[in-house]
Write a protein that holds these residues in place. Structure first.
Motif, PDB file in Angstrom:
ATOM      1  N   TYR A 156     -40.399  -6.510 -34.518  1.00  0.00           N
ATOM      2  CA  TYR A 156     -39.548  -7.691 -34.376  1.00  0.00           C
ATOM      3  C   TYR A 156     -39.807  -8.357 -33.028  1.00  0.00           C
ATOM      4  O   TYR A 156     -39.780  -7.703 -31.985  1.00  0.00           O
ATOM      5  N   SER A 157     -40.080  -9.663 -33.065  1.00  0.00           N
ATOM      6  CA  SER A 157     -40.479 -10.394 -31.847  1.00  0.00           C
ATOM      7  C   SER A 157     -39.893 -11.807 -31.894  1.00  0.00           C
ATOM      8  O   SER A 157     -40.603 -12.775 -32.156  1.00  0.00           O
ATOM      9  N   GLY A 166     -44.340  -9.440 -35.265  1.00  0.00           N
ATOM     10  CA  GLY A 166     -45.766  -9.197 -35.067  1.00  0.00           C
ATOM     11  C   GLY A 166     -46.165  -8.044 -35.971  1.00  0.00           C
ATOM     12  O   GLY A 166     -45.326  -7.221 -36.361  1.00  0.00           O
ATOM     13  N   LEU A 167     -47.448  -7.965 -36.314  1.00  0.00           N
ATOM     14  CA  LEU A 167     -47.913  -6.972 -37.286  1.00  0.00           C
ATOM     15  C   LEU A 167     -49.149  -6.274 -36.749  1.00  0.00           C
ATOM     16  O   LEU A 167     -50.106  -6.937 -36.329  1.00  0.00           O
ATOM     17  N   VAL A 168     -49.147  -4.942 -36.760  1.00  0.00           N
ATOM     18  CA  VAL A 168     -50.297  -4.164 -36.271  1.00  0.00           C
ATOM     19  C   VAL A 168     -50.963  -3.435 -37.436  1.00  0.00           C
ATOM     20  O   VAL A 168     -50.299  -2.735 -38.215  1.00  0.00           O
ATOM     21  N   ASP A 169     -52.287  -3.606 -37.530  1.00  0.00           N
ATOM     22  CA  ASP A 169     -53.095  -2.945 -38.563  1.00  0.00           C
ATOM     23  C   ASP A 169     -53.533  -1.579 -38.028  1.00  0.00           C
ATOM     24  O   ASP A 169     -54.213  -1.491 -37.002  1.00  0.00           O
ATOM     25  N   VAL A 177     -50.163 -12.042 -34.195  1.00  0.00           N
ATOM     26  CA  VAL A 177     -49.130 -12.450 -33.237  1.00  0.00           C
ATOM     27  C   VAL A 177     -48.264 -13.608 -33.724  1.00  0.00           C
ATOM     28  O   VAL A 177     -47.290 -13.966 -33.062  1.00  0.00           O
ATOM     29  N   GLY A 178     -48.593 -14.211 -34.888  1.00  0.00           N
ATOM     30  CA  GLY A 178     -47.806 -15.360 -35.334  1.00  0.00           C
ATOM     31  C   GLY A 178     -47.792 -16.429 -34.255  1.00  0.00           C
ATOM     32  O   GLY A 178     -48.849 -16.851 -33.770  1.00  0.00           O
ATOM     33  N   LEU A 211     -43.638  -6.511 -25.363  1.00  0.00           N
ATOM     34  CA  LEU A 211     -43.775  -5.570 -26.480  1.00  0.00           C
ATOM     35  C   LEU A 211     -45.213  -5.580 -26.992  1.00  0.00           C
ATOM     36  O   LEU A 211     -45.820  -4.517 -27.219  1.00  0.00           O
ATOM     37  N   PHE A 212     -45.777  -6.768 -27.160  1.00  0.00           N
ATOM     38  CA  PHE A 212     -47.151  -6.872 -27.647  1.00  0.00           C
ATOM     39  C   PHE A 212     -48.121  -6.181 -26.690  1.00  0.00           C
ATOM     40  O   PHE A 212     -49.067  -5.521 -27.122  1.00  0.00           O
ATOM     41  N   ARG A 213     -47.872  -6.329 -25.379  1.00  0.00           N
ATOM     42  CA  ARG A 213     -48.746  -5.667 -24.401  1.00  0.00           C
ATOM     43  C   ARG A 213     -48.621  -4.145 -24.514  1.00  0.00           C
ATOM     44  O   ARG A 213     -49.616  -3.420 -24.453  1.00  0.00           O
TER      45      ARG A 213
END
Length: 308
Positions: A156-157, A166-169, A177-178, A211-213
Protein backbone atom coordinates in the motif's frame (compact mmCIF):
# COMPACT_ATOMS: atom_id res chain seq x y z
CA UNK A 1 6.55 -8.69 -32.81
CA UNK A 2 3.91 -5.97 -32.55
CA UNK A 3 5.61 -2.54 -32.51
CA UNK A 4 3.84 -1.61 -29.27
CA UNK A 5 5.70 -4.41 -27.42
CA UNK A 6 9.17 -4.37 -25.84
CA UNK A 7 10.63 -7.49 -24.21
CA UNK A 8 12.19 -6.52 -20.85
CA UNK A 9 13.54 -9.92 -19.77
CA UNK A 10 12.18 -12.18 -17.04
CA UNK A 11 9.13 -12.97 -19.22
CA UNK A 12 7.98 -9.34 -18.83
CA UNK A 13 6.74 -7.37 -21.85
CA UNK A 14 6.08 -3.65 -21.88
CA UNK A 15 3.02 -2.67 -23.94
CA UNK A 16 2.76 0.90 -25.19
CA UNK A 17 -0.96 1.55 -24.80
CA UNK A 18 -0.78 4.47 -27.29
CA UNK A 19 -2.79 6.66 -24.94
CA UNK A 20 -4.61 9.37 -26.92
CA UNK A 21 -2.56 8.30 -29.95
CA UNK A 22 0.80 9.17 -28.34
CA UNK A 23 3.74 6.84 -27.90
CA UNK A 24 5.45 6.62 -24.53
CA UNK A 25 2.60 7.98 -22.38
CA UNK A 26 1.25 4.95 -20.51
CA UNK A 27 2.69 1.43 -20.32
CA UNK A 28 0.92 -1.78 -19.48
CA UNK A 29 3.05 -4.80 -18.58
CA UNK A 30 2.32 -8.41 -19.45
CA UNK A 31 3.99 -11.00 -17.20
CA UNK A 32 4.15 -14.22 -19.22
CA UNK A 33 4.27 -16.55 -16.23
CA UNK A 34 2.35 -19.83 -15.84
CA UNK A 35 -0.64 -17.65 -14.94
CA UNK A 36 -0.28 -14.69 -17.32
CA UNK A 37 -0.91 -11.32 -15.69
CA UNK A 38 -1.47 -7.83 -17.08
CA UNK A 39 -0.35 -4.95 -14.83
CA UNK A 40 -2.19 -1.70 -15.80
CA UNK A 41 -4.72 -1.64 -18.63
CA UNK A 42 -4.29 1.93 -19.78
CA UNK A 43 -7.36 3.91 -20.82
CA UNK A 44 -10.65 2.64 -22.24
CA UNK A 45 -9.68 4.02 -25.66
CA UNK A 46 -6.43 2.00 -25.51
CA UNK A 47 -8.07 -1.33 -24.70
CA UNK A 48 -8.04 -2.72 -28.24
CA UNK A 49 -4.34 -1.84 -28.64
CA UNK A 50 -3.60 -3.69 -25.40
CA UNK A 51 -5.79 -6.66 -26.34
CA UNK A 52 -4.03 -6.98 -29.72
CA UNK A 53 -0.59 -6.80 -28.10
CA UNK A 54 -1.52 -9.53 -25.60
CA UNK A 55 -2.90 -11.69 -28.44
CA UNK A 56 0.28 -11.20 -30.49
CA UNK A 57 2.25 -12.61 -27.53
CA UNK A 58 0.17 -15.79 -27.78
CA UNK A 59 -2.20 -15.19 -24.86
CA UNK A 60 -5.70 -16.09 -26.03
CA UNK A 61 -9.06 -14.88 -24.68
CA UNK A 62 -9.23 -17.74 -22.16
CA UNK A 63 -5.58 -17.57 -21.08
CA UNK A 64 -5.12 -14.32 -19.17
CA UNK A 65 -5.36 -15.19 -15.47
CA UNK A 66 -5.17 -11.78 -13.81
CA UNK A 67 -5.43 -8.07 -14.47
CA UNK A 68 -3.87 -5.92 -11.72
CA UNK A 69 -4.02 -2.13 -11.48
CA UNK A 70 -1.84 -0.01 -9.19
CA UNK A 71 -4.76 2.42 -8.75
CA UNK A 72 -8.03 3.35 -10.42
CA UNK A 73 -7.14 6.59 -12.24
CA UNK A 74 -8.35 6.39 -15.82
CA UNK A 75 -4.90 6.30 -17.44
CA UNK A 76 -4.11 3.13 -15.44
CA UNK A 77 -7.46 1.39 -15.03
CA UNK A 78 -9.86 3.02 -17.50
CA UNK A 79 -9.67 -0.06 -19.72
CA UNK A 80 -10.36 -2.61 -16.96
CA UNK A 81 -14.00 -3.27 -17.92
CA UNK A 82 -13.15 -3.68 -21.61
CA UNK A 83 -10.11 -5.90 -20.97
CA UNK A 84 -12.20 -8.02 -18.57
CA UNK A 85 -14.68 -8.46 -21.41
CA UNK A 86 -11.98 -9.56 -23.86
CA UNK A 87 -10.47 -12.01 -21.32
CA UNK A 88 -13.43 -13.57 -19.51
CA UNK A 89 -11.39 -15.83 -17.19
CA UNK A 90 -9.21 -13.07 -15.77
CA UNK A 91 -9.62 -11.94 -12.18
CA UNK A 92 -9.32 -8.19 -11.63
CA UNK A 93 -7.12 -7.18 -8.68
CA UNK A 94 -7.27 -3.71 -7.09
CA UNK A 95 -6.86 -2.13 -3.66
CA UNK A 96 -10.04 -2.39 -1.58
CA UNK A 97 -10.48 1.41 -1.62
CA UNK A 98 -10.83 1.35 -5.40
CA UNK A 99 -12.87 -1.81 -5.93
CA UNK A 100 -16.38 -0.31 -5.86
CA UNK A 101 -15.43 2.27 -8.51
CA UNK A 102 -14.57 -0.51 -10.96
CA UNK A 103 -17.98 -2.10 -10.35
CA UNK A 104 -19.79 1.23 -10.73
CA UNK A 105 -17.57 3.83 -12.44
CA UNK A 106 -20.25 6.56 -12.41
CA UNK A 107 -18.77 8.75 -9.68
CA UNK A 108 -15.22 8.28 -10.98
CA UNK A 109 -16.28 9.31 -14.50
CA UNK A 110 -18.26 12.30 -13.21
CA UNK A 111 -15.32 13.65 -11.21
CA UNK A 112 -12.94 13.05 -14.15
CA UNK A 113 -15.30 14.96 -16.43
CA UNK A 114 -15.25 17.90 -14.02
CA UNK A 115 -11.46 18.01 -14.32
CA UNK A 116 -11.01 17.26 -18.02
CA UNK A 117 -14.27 18.46 -19.61
CA UNK A 118 -14.58 17.57 -23.29
CA UNK A 119 -10.95 16.38 -23.39
CA UNK A 120 -12.03 13.35 -21.33
CA UNK A 121 -13.36 11.53 -24.40
CA UNK A 122 -10.18 11.86 -26.47
CA UNK A 123 -7.74 11.31 -23.60
CA UNK A 124 -9.46 8.51 -21.67
CA UNK A 125 -12.84 7.43 -23.00
CA UNK A 126 -15.52 5.86 -20.81
CA UNK A 127 -14.68 3.18 -18.22
CA UNK A 128 -16.98 0.15 -18.54
CA UNK A 129 -18.15 -1.55 -15.34
CA UNK A 130 -16.62 -4.84 -14.17
CA UNK A 131 -18.73 -7.58 -12.55
CA UNK A 132 -18.22 -7.54 -8.78
CA UNK A 133 -17.65 -11.30 -8.60
CA UNK A 134 -14.55 -10.97 -10.80
CA UNK A 135 -12.85 -8.44 -8.53
CA UNK A 136 -10.29 -9.37 -5.87
CA UNK A 137 -9.85 -6.52 -3.38
CA UNK A 138 -6.44 -6.22 -1.75
CA UNK A 139 -5.83 -5.02 1.78
CA UNK A 140 -2.70 -3.05 2.63
CA UNK A 141 -0.64 -6.11 1.72
CA UNK A 142 -1.61 -8.98 -0.49
CA UNK A 143 -0.35 -11.20 -3.24
CA UNK A 144 -1.24 -12.31 -6.74
CA UNK A 145 -0.42 -15.87 -7.80
CA UNK A 146 1.57 -15.86 -11.05
CA UNK A 147 1.94 -19.67 -11.01
CA UNK A 148 4.86 -22.01 -10.35
CA UNK A 149 5.76 -20.29 -7.08
CA UNK A 150 6.03 -16.82 -8.66
CA UNK A 151 3.93 -14.03 -7.18
CA UNK A 152 3.31 -10.30 -7.12
CA UNK A 153 3.16 -8.84 -3.63
CA UNK A 154 1.28 -5.60 -3.17
CA UNK A 155 2.42 -2.76 -0.92
CA UNK A 156 0.00 0.00 0.00
CA UNK A 157 1.47 3.34 -1.14
CA UNK A 158 -1.24 5.99 -0.85
CA UNK A 159 0.68 9.27 -1.23
CA UNK A 160 -0.60 9.78 -4.80
CA UNK A 161 -4.07 8.30 -4.30
CA UNK A 162 -5.67 6.51 -1.39
CA UNK A 163 -6.30 3.43 -3.57
CA UNK A 164 -2.67 3.05 -4.74
CA UNK A 165 -0.40 0.00 -4.40
CA UNK A 166 3.11 -0.84 -5.57
CA UNK A 167 3.71 -4.40 -6.77
CA UNK A 168 6.87 -6.52 -6.47
CA UNK A 169 7.53 -9.53 -8.73
CA UNK A 170 9.18 -12.29 -6.70
CA UNK A 171 10.99 -13.70 -9.76
CA UNK A 172 12.54 -10.53 -11.18
CA UNK A 173 12.61 -8.08 -8.26
CA UNK A 174 10.70 -5.62 -10.45
CA UNK A 175 8.66 -2.99 -8.60
CA UNK A 176 5.64 -1.63 -10.47
CA UNK A 177 5.51 1.88 -9.05
CA UNK A 178 2.27 3.17 -10.62
CA UNK A 179 2.36 6.93 -9.97
CA UNK A 180 3.71 6.85 -6.40
CA UNK A 181 7.24 7.73 -7.56
CA UNK A 182 6.01 10.29 -10.08
CA UNK A 183 6.51 10.38 -13.84
CA UNK A 184 9.74 9.31 -15.56
CA UNK A 185 10.73 10.49 -19.04
CA UNK A 186 13.17 7.89 -20.40
CA UNK A 187 14.58 10.12 -23.14
CA UNK A 188 15.97 12.62 -20.62
CA UNK A 189 15.90 10.79 -17.26
CA UNK A 190 13.62 13.47 -15.80
CA UNK A 191 11.43 12.62 -12.82
CA UNK A 192 8.49 14.86 -12.01
CA UNK A 193 5.91 14.52 -9.21
CA UNK A 194 2.33 13.40 -9.76
CA UNK A 195 0.35 15.15 -7.00
CA UNK A 196 -3.26 15.52 -8.20
CA UNK A 197 -6.16 16.32 -5.89
CA UNK A 198 -7.86 15.13 -3.78
CA UNK A 199 -5.62 12.56 -2.04
CA UNK A 200 -2.11 14.05 -2.13
CA UNK A 201 -0.40 14.21 1.26
CA UNK A 202 3.30 15.07 1.46
CA UNK A 203 4.33 12.83 4.35
CA UNK A 204 2.33 9.90 2.99
CA UNK A 205 3.91 10.40 -0.44
CA UNK A 206 7.44 10.53 1.03
CA UNK A 207 6.66 7.47 3.17
CA UNK A 208 5.56 5.58 0.03
CA UNK A 209 8.88 6.40 -1.66
CA UNK A 210 10.77 5.33 1.49
CA UNK A 211 8.85 2.05 1.46
CA UNK A 212 9.84 1.49 -2.17
CA UNK A 213 13.49 2.12 -1.27
CA UNK A 214 13.28 -0.29 1.64
CA UNK A 215 11.89 -3.02 -0.63
CA UNK A 216 15.23 -2.87 -2.51
CA UNK A 217 13.80 -3.73 -5.92
CA UNK A 218 16.09 -4.70 -8.80
CA UNK A 219 14.27 -2.43 -11.22
CA UNK A 220 11.44 0.11 -11.27
CA UNK A 221 8.71 -0.27 -13.88
CA UNK A 222 7.00 3.08 -14.33
CA UNK A 223 3.52 3.24 -15.78
CA UNK A 224 4.78 6.57 -17.16
CA UNK A 225 7.14 5.40 -18.53
CA UNK A 226 9.24 2.27 -18.76
CA UNK A 227 11.97 0.37 -16.90
CA UNK A 228 14.58 2.06 -14.70
CA UNK A 229 17.68 0.30 -13.34
CA UNK A 230 19.04 3.22 -11.25
CA UNK A 231 16.55 2.40 -8.53
CA UNK A 232 17.86 4.29 -5.50
CA UNK A 233 18.98 7.36 -7.49
CA UNK A 234 15.61 7.74 -9.18
CA UNK A 235 13.65 7.26 -5.95
CA UNK A 236 15.87 9.85 -4.26
CA UNK A 237 15.21 12.26 -7.12
CA UNK A 238 11.49 11.54 -6.85
CA UNK A 239 11.45 12.60 -3.18
CA UNK A 240 13.56 15.67 -3.97
CA UNK A 241 11.17 16.83 -6.69
CA UNK A 242 8.17 16.40 -4.37
CA UNK A 243 9.81 18.64 -1.79
CA UNK A 244 10.71 21.28 -4.40
CA UNK A 245 7.14 21.46 -5.73
CA UNK A 246 5.65 21.55 -2.23
CA UNK A 247 8.04 24.28 -1.04
CA UNK A 248 7.24 26.48 -4.04
CA UNK A 249 3.49 25.90 -3.81
CA UNK A 250 3.61 26.58 -0.07
CA UNK A 251 5.30 29.90 -0.82
CA UNK A 252 2.58 30.80 -3.35
CA UNK A 253 -0.13 29.69 -0.91
CA UNK A 254 1.44 31.79 1.84
CA UNK A 255 1.42 34.84 -0.43
CA UNK A 256 -2.29 34.32 -1.06
CA UNK A 257 -1.90 33.53 -4.77
CA UNK A 258 -4.82 31.96 -6.62
CA UNK A 259 -4.28 28.69 -8.48
CA UNK A 260 -3.44 30.28 -11.85
CA UNK A 261 -0.76 32.53 -10.38
CA UNK A 262 0.64 29.70 -8.24
CA UNK A 263 0.86 27.42 -11.30
CA UNK A 264 2.63 30.13 -13.32
CA UNK A 265 5.15 30.69 -10.54
CA UNK A 266 5.87 27.01 -9.93
CA UNK A 267 6.11 26.29 -13.65
CA UNK A 268 8.59 29.14 -14.05
CA UNK A 269 10.72 28.20 -11.03
CA UNK A 270 10.90 24.49 -11.92
CA UNK A 271 11.42 24.79 -15.70
CA UNK A 272 15.19 24.48 -15.53
CA UNK A 273 14.95 21.22 -13.58
CA UNK A 274 13.61 19.27 -16.58
CA UNK A 275 15.49 18.70 -19.81
CA UNK A 276 12.27 17.31 -21.32
CA UNK A 277 10.76 20.82 -21.32
CA UNK A 278 13.42 21.94 -23.81
CA UNK A 279 12.08 19.65 -26.56
CA UNK A 280 8.59 20.50 -27.83
CA UNK A 281 7.36 16.94 -28.35
CA UNK A 282 8.61 15.80 -24.94
CA UNK A 283 7.30 18.94 -23.25
CA UNK A 284 3.80 18.28 -24.58
CA UNK A 285 3.94 14.69 -23.34
CA UNK A 286 5.34 15.73 -19.95
CA UNK A 287 2.57 18.27 -19.48
CA UNK A 288 -0.06 15.66 -20.38
CA UNK A 289 1.40 13.14 -17.92
CA UNK A 290 2.15 15.43 -15.01
CA UNK A 291 0.25 18.67 -15.64
CA UNK A 292 1.66 21.55 -13.59
CA UNK A 293 -1.88 22.72 -12.89
CA UNK A 294 -2.98 19.34 -11.53
CA UNK A 295 0.15 19.01 -9.40
CA UNK A 296 -0.15 22.48 -7.89
CA UNK A 297 -3.92 22.05 -7.37
CA UNK A 298 -3.29 18.81 -5.47
CA UNK A 299 -0.66 20.43 -3.25
CA UNK A 300 -2.89 23.50 -2.67
CA UNK A 301 -5.77 21.19 -1.68
CA UNK A 302 -3.51 19.48 0.86
CA UNK A 303 -2.17 22.81 2.17
CA UNK A 304 -5.77 23.98 2.64
CA UNK A 305 -6.26 21.07 5.03
CA UNK A 306 -2.97 21.30 6.95
CA UNK A 307 -2.41 25.08 7.01
CA UNK A 308 -5.62 26.86 6.01
Amino acid sequence: MDDTITALGGDVYEIDTRMAGYSGITAGYLIMSDRPCLVETGTATSSQTVRDAIASLGVGPGDLATVVVTHIHLDHAGGVGDIAGYFPNAQVVVHEKGARHLVDPGRLMASARMVWGDRLDTLFGEMSPTEAERIVALGDTGSVDLGNGRKLTSHYSPGHAKHHVGLVDSATGDLYVGDAAGVFIPETGDVRPATPPPDFDLQTALDSISLFRALQPQRLLFSHYGPVDEVQDVLERSAEELNVWVDLTRQAHGEGMDLDHAVAMVRDRTRERYAALKADDLAERFELLSPAESNVAGIMHWLGKVSP
